[in-house]
Design an enzyme around this catalytic site. Sequence first.
Site, PDB file in Angstrom:
ATOM      1  N   GLY A 100      -2.889  40.993  -5.875  1.00 15.22           N
ATOM      2  CA  GLY A 100      -2.908  40.854  -4.567  1.00 15.22           C
ATOM      3  C   GLY A 100      -2.391  39.528  -3.786  1.00 15.22           C
ATOM      4  N   THR A 101      -1.369  39.057  -4.207  1.00 10.04           N
ATOM      5  CA  THR A 101      -0.718  37.716  -3.421  1.00 10.04           C
ATOM      6  C   THR A 101       0.635  38.020  -3.022  1.00 10.04           C
ATOM      7  OG1 THR A 101      -0.392  35.561  -3.348  1.00 10.04           O
ATOM      8  CG2 THR A 101      -0.539  36.401  -5.536  1.00 10.04           C
ATOM      9  N   ASN A 127      -8.455  33.270  -1.791  1.00 11.74           N
ATOM     10  CA  ASN A 127      -9.478  33.673  -0.863  1.00 11.74           C
ATOM     11  C   ASN A 127     -10.774  32.831  -0.412  1.00 11.74           C
ATOM     12  OD1 ASN A 127      -7.694  35.944  -1.009  1.00 11.74           O
ATOM     13  ND2 ASN A 127      -9.017  37.105  -2.236  1.00 11.74           N
ATOM     14  N   HIS A 165      -8.353  27.399  -1.183  1.00 12.26           N
ATOM     15  CA  HIS A 165      -8.272  27.319   0.078  1.00 12.26           C
ATOM     16  C   HIS A 165      -9.591  27.189   0.782  1.00 12.26           C
ATOM     17  CE1 HIS A 165      -4.095  29.423   0.287  1.00 12.26           C
ATOM     18  NE2 HIS A 165      -3.980  28.102  -0.070  1.00 12.26           N
TER      19      HIS A 165
END
Length: 232
Positions: free
Chosen positions: A179-180, A96, A113
């Site tokens: 949550g990926t 994130n 990222h």
Amino acid sequence: MEKIDPRKYGRIVFFTGAGMSAESGVPTYRGHGGVWSQYRWEEYACQEAFDADPEKVLRFHELRRAAVLACAPHAGHATIAALEKEHPGVTVVTQNIDGMHQRAGSVKVIELHGSLWRLRCPEHGLTEDLGEKYGNYRCEHCGSWLRPDIVWFRDMLDQYVMNAAIAAIRSCDLFVSIGTSGVVYPAAGFPHFARSNEARCVEINPEANEMSSLYDEAIRAPAGKALPELFA
Ligand code: OAD
């Protein structure tokens, strides 16, 4: 849900994706309402788009900054940040760019990222910029356009950041993915590194995906509910 006692583990990695921020109100990338179903990344999230029209790309990122600033970290972020205070072996590796873990108080955060809150001059390096609007679109020293310090489509990951993430994951004995969708490489390969160290691998995601079989346990619940219960 069986609780996890963090004291039983020497090194714990929380590996998070967009689903970690979903309950805070930050949209995910894929699926219904996802960022890439509303915007073509070719126009907003690659170097070619930036070279063609830097202002358009910067304005898009300002919209994303405004959306994130309107949100707040949730109980799951708070659980991870509190664990880090008690346990020296906790590291967050996140895909994130929203800075939500840091806002909740996490310190050891590896951002694969990049970050919505940094800009990069090709000559003069990084600057932090935390407002809704960017303070400057151009470098104050040389006038170059400032590029969001984000790993866009077709970009290479920063090798230093990648190595730090792999080192943390290869040496952990508890790996919790949250949550990926597990589709974006090289991050999608991370469960393999954790498994090579025989780490206990736990997935928190309301929905299964093609990487789910790599985990020892799956918790099919949202992050904001699952994390506080798991580490209560
Ligand atoms: P995705 O949008 O691909 O996937 C989000 C995942 O979160 C899905 O598997 C959902 O089932 C799950 N999810 C949704 N709500 C959740 C909740 N409340 N709790 C837990 N899980 C939930 O996002 P990522 O996997 O992070 O890259 O995407 C990876 C990368 O692709 C992003 O970092 C971004 C994107 O292109 C860049 O921008 C470079």
